[in-house]
Design a protein around this motif. Structure first.
Motif: not given
Length: 331
Positions: A314-317, A298-300, A265-272
């Motif tokens: 920090l970036q997380f796959h 890149e979807g991280r 859900a966060v990947l699809d709509e980060p604004s939430v």
């Protein structure tokens, strides 16, 4: 080219040797044994009955072999050392799986260890290191407040210094280069089975440096700063567990709590999520808290952490995330 000269020299020398033995069958036993056991000596014995053509072929093979070995020594001294010492097969007992390049040269460190404020990777005998790479945290100590370190070009704050040393050839002066920022670095430390620590490293320098490192290695001893981080994380986890399980007094306001949300859900709509405080728990069991900063192309998932006056992103796959939580204020 050096390998081709060495192989062709060996083949030509063997053919010349066999030809010399065959043509020496008519000679006395002593001369026949000399041709069979020490054929090189026949090259210096003129008028002894040995055929001229096989000796010329043997000479050509030996000279070609020597030229190939000289080129190998000049261009690739580490390969020459392995050849003359009989270390032709790769070491099957290597505990390191780190691979990469330093200034365009293949880099496979045999030793990875922590020394002072430096992460050190070395290739070659300890008394004569052929290539080495150091990541020096002396000027970026704030990064050592967490067991996971992630840096991307243009990130603000202090950067570790990367120091590279390498040898072009036996007759060339060693090279030295320092890079102070604008590279990509991912370092992840985890406890080892018995003792020490396991690290995963991904380092990519700008293209002009022709340097990249990736893989996993084991540290025989746990750095002091990493032990402190683990103790702090253990205490924080214990405090959260006690707070979550503590009975609530009558009339007491509910405590702030973490609420799990879907990574997809966060990947699809980060604004939430907005810029809320979030906590990421990785598959290795480590938790990272900070401010949600968004999702990269890149979807991280990007998490911002404050370290004094500096900020570290920090970036997380998604595949590395076991649990994603947002901070819910009490009502």
């Amino acid at each position: 080219m050096d390998a081709l000269l060495i192989l062709s020299g060996i083949v030509v020398a063997i053919i010349g040797w066999l030809w010399l033995v065959i043509t020496s069958l008519r000679l006395p036993v002593g001369k026949l044994l000399l041709a069979a056991l020490l054929p090189v000596l026949t090259l210096f014995r003129r008028d002894q009955g040995y055929a001229r053509a096989p000796r010329l072929l043997l000479t050509a093979g030996c000279l070609t072999l020597l030229v190939g070995l000289a080129m190998l020594f000049h261009l690739h001294p580490h390969r020459f050392e392995k050849l003359v010492t009989g270390q032709w097969q790769p070491d099957q007992n290597r505990s390191q799986t780190i691979d990469g390049e330093i200034m365009g040269q293949r880099f496979r460190p045999e030793r990875v260890f922590w020394r002072g404020d430096d992460l050190v990777l070395e290739e070659g005998p300890s008394e004569r290191v052929r290539r080495s790479l150091k990541i020096r945290f002396a000027g970026a100590g704030a990064l050592l407040d967490d067991a996971s370190i992630a840096l991307l070009p243009n990130d603000p704050g202090a950067w570790p210094e990367v120091i590279m040393q390498w040898h072009v050839g036996a007759l060339e002066s060693p090279g030295l280069r320092r890079v102070t920022g604008q590279y990509s670095l991912n370092l992840d430390f985890a406890p080892a089975a018995n003792s020490g620590a396991t690290l995963r490293l991904h380092l990519t320098l700008p293209s002009q440096h022709q340097t990249w490192i990736t893989g996993e290695a084991r540290l025989d001893q746990t750095p002091a700063w990493l032990e402190q981080v683990r103790q702090q994380q253990s205490r924080s986890t214990a405090v959260r567990e006690r707070t979550a399980t503590a009975p609530r007094q009558s009339g007491e306001r509910p405590v702030a709590r973490w609420q799990a949300i879907s990574v997809l859900a966060v990947l699809d709509e980060p604004s939430v999520v907005g810029d809320a405080a979030v906590r990421v728990t990785t598959v290795s069991g480590r938790a990272h808290e900070g401010r949600f900063k968004g999702v990269t192309d890149e979807g991280r998932i990007v998490l911002a952490q404050a370290h004094g006056p500096n900020q570290v992103d920090l970036q997380f796959h998604p595949v590395d995330i076991r649990l994603l939580e947002t901070f819910q204020s009490p009502r």
